[in-house]
Motif scaffolding. Structure first.
Motif, PDB file in Angstrom:
ATOM      1  N   HIS A   1       7.586  13.276  -5.424  1.00 35.27           N
ATOM      2  CA  HIS A   1       5.913  12.834  -4.851  1.00 35.27           C
ATOM      3  C   HIS A   1       5.398  13.396  -6.188  1.00 35.27           C
ATOM      4  N   PHE A   2       4.188  12.877  -6.376  1.00 33.24           N
ATOM      5  CA  PHE A   2       3.176  13.871  -7.545  1.00 33.24           C
ATOM      6  C   PHE A   2       2.349  14.490  -6.698  1.00 33.24           C
ATOM      7  N   GLY A   3       2.316  14.975  -5.998  1.00 33.40           N
ATOM      8  CA  GLY A   3       0.855  15.598  -5.661  1.00 33.40           C
ATOM      9  C   GLY A   3       1.037  14.960  -4.488  1.00 33.40           C
ATOM     10  N   ALA A   4       0.430  14.791  -4.087  1.00 35.29           N
ATOM     11  CA  ALA A   4      -0.139  14.104  -2.664  1.00 35.29           C
ATOM     12  C   ALA A   4      -0.385  13.049  -2.293  1.00 35.29           C
ATOM     13  N   LEU A   5       0.821  12.041  -3.557  1.00 32.23           N
ATOM     14  CA  LEU A   5       1.107  10.548  -3.663  1.00 32.23           C
ATOM     15  C   LEU A   5       2.543  10.911  -3.440  1.00 32.23           C
ATOM     16  N   ARG A   6       2.469  10.649  -2.383  1.00 34.22           N
ATOM     17  CA  ARG A   6       4.193  10.860  -1.038  1.00 34.22           C
ATOM     18  C   ARG A   6       5.039   9.511  -1.459  1.00 34.22           C
ATOM     19  N   VAL A   7       4.138   8.309  -0.910  1.00 30.35           N
ATOM     20  CA  VAL A   7       5.590   6.779  -1.607  1.00 30.35           C
ATOM     21  C   VAL A   7       3.905   6.102  -1.699  1.00 30.35           C
ATOM     22  N   LEU A   8       5.180   5.160  -3.050  1.00 29.86           N
ATOM     23  CA  LEU A   8       4.672   4.010  -3.798  1.00 29.86           C
ATOM     24  C   LEU A   8       5.502   2.586  -3.980  1.00 29.86           C
ATOM     25  N   ASN A   9       5.072   2.197  -2.250  1.00 29.56           N
ATOM     26  CA  ASN A   9       6.229   0.975  -2.281  1.00 29.56           C
ATOM     27  C   ASN A   9       5.705  -0.491  -3.003  1.00 29.56           C
TER      28      ASN A   9
ATOM     29  N   LYS B   1      -8.109  20.304 -11.412  1.00 25.79           N
ATOM     30  CA  LYS B   1      -6.921  20.253 -11.434  1.00 25.79           C
ATOM     31  C   LYS B   1      -5.930  19.634 -10.511  1.00 25.79           C
ATOM     32  N   ASN B   2      -6.806  18.373 -10.314  1.00 28.69           N
ATOM     33  CA  ASN B   2      -5.990  16.762  -9.918  1.00 28.69           C
ATOM     34  C   ASN B   2      -4.768  16.113 -11.023  1.00 28.69           C
ATOM     35  N   GLY B   3      -4.611  15.050 -10.679  1.00 28.78           N
ATOM     36  CA  GLY B   3      -3.873  15.002 -11.594  1.00 28.78           C
ATOM     37  C   GLY B   3      -3.647  12.907 -10.767  1.00 28.78           C
ATOM     38  N   VAL B   4      -3.960  12.225 -11.995  1.00 29.23           N
ATOM     39  CA  VAL B   4      -3.679  10.856 -11.849  1.00 29.23           C
ATOM     40  C   VAL B   4      -2.812   9.818 -11.822  1.00 29.23           C
ATOM     41  N   TYR B   5      -1.923   9.261 -11.140  1.00 33.93           N
ATOM     42  CA  TYR B   5      -1.863   8.548 -10.941  1.00 33.93           C
ATOM     43  C   TYR B   5      -1.859   7.190 -11.400  1.00 33.93           C
ATOM     44  N   ILE B   6      -1.637   6.195 -12.634  1.00 30.89           N
ATOM     45  CA  ILE B   6      -1.898   4.763 -12.909  1.00 30.89           C
ATOM     46  C   ILE B   6      -0.849   3.887 -12.838  1.00 30.89           C
ATOM     47  N   PHE B   7      -0.614   3.287 -12.335  1.00 33.78           N
ATOM     48  CA  PHE B   7       0.316   1.146 -11.480  1.00 33.78           C
ATOM     49  C   PHE B   7       0.052   0.561 -12.345  1.00 33.78           C
ATOM     50  N   VAL B   8       0.890   0.103 -13.017  1.00 33.00           N
ATOM     51  CA  VAL B   8       0.222  -1.442 -13.612  1.00 33.00           C
ATOM     52  C   VAL B   8       0.712  -2.661 -12.665  1.00 33.00           C
ATOM     53  N   ILE B   9      -0.605  -3.710 -11.847  1.00 32.84           N
ATOM     54  CA  ILE B   9       0.528  -4.238 -10.998  1.00 32.84           C
ATOM     55  C   ILE B   9       0.112  -5.830 -12.252  1.00 32.84           C
ATOM     56  N   LYS B  10      -0.386  -5.958 -13.039  1.00 32.94           N
ATOM     57  CA  LYS B  10      -0.424  -6.926 -13.849  1.00 32.94           C
ATOM     58  C   LYS B  10      -0.660  -6.851 -15.553  1.00 32.94           C
ATOM     59  N   GLY B  11       0.175  -7.016 -16.811  1.00 31.94           N
ATOM     60  CA  GLY B  11       0.018  -6.756 -17.757  1.00 31.94           C
ATOM     61  C   GLY B  11       0.258  -6.211 -18.442  1.00 31.94           C
ATOM     62  N   SER B  12      -0.804  -5.546 -19.422  1.00 30.38           N
ATOM     63  CA  SER B  12      -0.164  -4.029 -19.299  1.00 30.38           C
ATOM     64  C   SER B  12      -1.633  -3.438 -20.114  1.00 30.38           C
TER      65      SER B  12
ATOM     66  N   LYS C   1       3.108 -10.280  -0.249  1.00 29.54           N
ATOM     67  CA  LYS C   1       3.764  -8.895  -1.201  1.00 29.54           C
ATOM     68  C   LYS C   1       2.643  -8.004  -1.352  1.00 29.54           C
ATOM     69  N   PHE C   2       2.474  -6.694  -1.190  1.00 25.14           N
ATOM     70  CA  PHE C   2       2.423  -5.459  -0.758  1.00 25.14           C
ATOM     71  C   PHE C   2       2.145  -4.217  -1.174  1.00 25.14           C
ATOM     72  N   LEU C   3       1.582  -3.291  -2.260  1.00 24.15           N
ATOM     73  CA  LEU C   3       1.932  -2.382  -1.985  1.00 24.15           C
ATOM     74  C   LEU C   3       1.733  -2.155  -0.604  1.00 24.15           C
ATOM     75  N   GLN C   4       2.473  -0.450  -0.193  1.00 25.48           N
ATOM     76  CA  GLN C   4       1.859   0.461   0.482  1.00 25.48           C
ATOM     77  C   GLN C   4       1.761   1.863  -0.005  1.00 25.48           C
ATOM     78  N   ILE C   5       1.571   2.637   0.580  1.00 26.02           N
ATOM     79  CA  ILE C   5       1.396   3.426  -0.699  1.00 26.02           C
ATOM     80  C   ILE C   5       0.689   4.627   0.827  1.00 26.02           C
ATOM     81  N   TRP C   6       1.160   6.336   1.227  1.00 28.79           N
ATOM     82  CA  TRP C   6       1.129   7.351   1.497  1.00 28.79           C
ATOM     83  C   TRP C   6       1.159   8.552   0.770  1.00 28.79           C
ATOM     84  N   LEU C   7       0.097   9.018   1.718  1.00 29.97           N
ATOM     85  CA  LEU C   7      -0.283  10.061   0.679  1.00 29.97           C
ATOM     86  C   LEU C   7      -0.686  11.388   2.388  1.00 29.97           C
ATOM     87  N   TYR C   8       0.341  13.018   1.593  1.00 36.37           N
ATOM     88  CA  TYR C   8       0.171  13.702   2.775  1.00 36.37           C
ATOM     89  C   TYR C   8      -1.027  14.115   2.859  1.00 36.37           C
TER      90      TYR C   8
END
Length: 238
Positions: free
Chosen positions: A38-46, A186-197, A115-122
């Motif tokens: 996981h990345f902190g509270a981010l548990r799933v990124l499918n 104290k938080n973190g940031v997670y960036i996920f690129v869907i298209k492009g750069s 097509k979809f993103l499924q995201i789980w948070l604790y």
């Protein structure tokens, strides 16, 4: 200096069931990597692709915040709370599983993949009453802008969750840049690129790459090409 954790697209776990192709940034199902629980509270990124007419039958969840972001096609949803819905691109679906729910989701279009993103948070509260929400996003608001889609506050834009988490969708034109200030350093940031750069934290991210960023209170994101991406600020304490 900010600390970063890079997850290249081709390093993700893969599940291929024929009718389903699922690319997993974090451990899920048969994919296990002790460094990517996981990345902190981010548990799933499918990152899921479901063939026409196929889908997930009735299955249970509990004590998890589940967010679905459609990218192409449509998903039909049914759950034990009595909700029946269709979600499409430009919409966001959220479920607080809490004390427990059953739900099913499938591609209602027999001719095109979904097509979809499924995201789980604790969650930060356990055993809450299960809850469902679905919203339509304001069209065009993500153009050269961070459009908020998730927050911990009922009054804010987007859906709300039982977690100190803020999600944003963005469509940046090539060369556009924007700063982002964290709600809590104290938080973190997670960036996920869907298209492009995009480039951020001295790192180039291409399609389906992900980057975790820690120990900073602000960051800058610049589109190297026309880009669509998801920014997720999450609590690192679970």
């Amino acid at each position: 200096m900010a600390q970063t954790i890079l997850h290249k697209a081709d390093s993700r776990g893969i599940t291929d069931l024929g009718w389903l192709k699922s690319y997993q940034t974090f451990c899920f199902g048969n994919y296990y990597n002790p460094d990517r629980i996981h990345f902190g509270a981010l548990r799933v990124l499918n990152d899921d692709i479901v063939d026409g007419g196929k889908g997930f039958g009735d299955h249970p969840h509990d004590n998890m915040e589940i967010i679905s972001i459609p990218l192409e096609g449509e998903l039909r949803h049914e759950d034990s709370m009595g909700n029946t819905a269709v979600i499409r691109p430009g919409e966001i679906q959220m479920m607080s599983a809490g004390t427990g729910i059953y739900h099913a989701e499938y591609n209602g279009n027999k001719d095109k993949p979904a097509k979809f993103l499924q995201i789980w948070l604790y969650p930060n509260q356990l055993n809450v009453e299960p809850r469902y929400d679905q919203i339509v996003l304001e069209k065009g608001k993500a153009l050269n802008n961070l459009q908020q889609i998730v927050s911990p506050n009922k009054e804010d834009q987007g859906v709300w969750v039982y977690q100190n988490a803020w999600f944003y969708l963005a469509n940046f034109e090539k060369g556009f840049a924007q700063n982002y200030s964290l709600h809590n350093e104290k938080n973190g940031v997670y960036i996920f690129v869907i298209k492009g750069s995009v480039e951020t934290a001295n790192t180039l991210l291409e399609e389906r790459d992900g980057l975790g960023i820690l120990e900073t209170d602000q960051l800058s994101i610049r589109a190297q090409n026309d880009a669509e991406f998801l920014l997720m600020e999450v609590s690192m304490t679970i």
